[in-house]
Design an enzyme around this catalytic site. Structure first.
Site, PDB file in Angstrom:
ATOM      1  N   CYS A 101      -0.025   3.800   2.731  1.00  0.00           N
ATOM      2  CA  CYS A 101       0.432   3.286   4.036  1.00  0.00           C
ATOM      3  C   CYS A 101       1.896   3.642   4.253  1.00  0.00           C
ATOM      4  CB  CYS A 101       0.259   1.772   4.113  1.00  0.00           C
ATOM      5  SG  CYS A 101      -1.446   1.216   3.990  1.00  0.00           S
ATOM      6  N   CYS A 105       0.827  -1.210   0.000  1.00  0.00           N
ATOM      7  CA  CYS A 105       0.000   0.000   0.000  1.00  0.00           C
ATOM      8  C   CYS A 105       0.863   1.263   0.000  1.00  0.00           C
ATOM      9  CB  CYS A 105      -0.919  -0.040   1.217  1.00  0.00           C
ATOM     10  SG  CYS A 105      -1.799   1.485   1.546  1.00  0.00           S
TER      11      CYS A 105
END
Length: 186
Positions: free
Chosen positions: A113, A110
């Site tokens: 993230c 991600c």
């Protein structure tokens, strides 16, 4: 904090090639000179090449190019200060904790993230002793995110006394995270 070191591969080898552009006798002085650089294989390192001022001389003068190289490590520094929680340790670490608990739901693939990770690490250091911080990898522990309705990551949840009190979805600014956390300080 984890320490990362960078190593470089064997040095770059250079080859020079001269080609005659025209076969006519009057144009025999016209030649094309090319520089080839054979770069080593790289795993996560970028090799930046730059020409020295001596190589930027006039086209009509014989050229001697000097190559300067620099290896730049771009490995993202991660910290291991934030404890990992998973499906099996969820109850004991999060639900039975005294005081506020922040859980960062993330995944290694991600991009957002990775963007918010340094902010969460900074906040964990800033709120040390006041708020507990945990990270939960949604790929390795899919049951808990499903139980709490996590549909997108990064998602940060704040728990107090085992109850979910606040949810922050997406890579948000540090000020947004700080204002949400300040509401739950003891």
């Amino acid at each position: 904090m984890a320490a990362f070191t960078c190593t470089s591969r064997p040095p770059i080898s250079l080859r020079s090639e001269t080609r005659i552009v025209s076969s006519s006798p009057s144009a025999s002085s016209l030649s094309s000179r090319r520089m080839f650089a054979v770069l080593p294989e790289s795993s996560g390192l970028r090799i930046r090449l730059s020409l020295s001022p001596a190589s930027l001389t006039s086209i009509h003068q014989p050229r001697v190019s000097r190559l300067r190289r620099a290896v730049v490590c771009e490995a993202q520094e991660t910290t291991t200060d934030i404890q990992v929680v998973n499906d099996s340790t969820w109850d004991s670490l999060v639900l039975k904790a005294t005081g506020p608990v922040v859980v960062d739901f993330w995944a290694p693939w991600c991009g957002p993230c990775k963007m918010i990770d340094p902010l969460v690490n900074d906040l964990a250091q800033h709120y040390t002793g006041k708020i507990k911080f945990y990270k939960l990898n949604t790929d390795e522990s899919p049951n808990t995110p499903g139980q709490y309705g996590v549909r997108s990551i990064p998602t940060i949840m704040i728990f107090v006394g085992g109850e979910k009190k606040d949810t922050i979805i997406g890579a948000v600014p540090k000020t947004t995270l700080t204002s949400s956390l300040d509401k739950f300080l003891p």
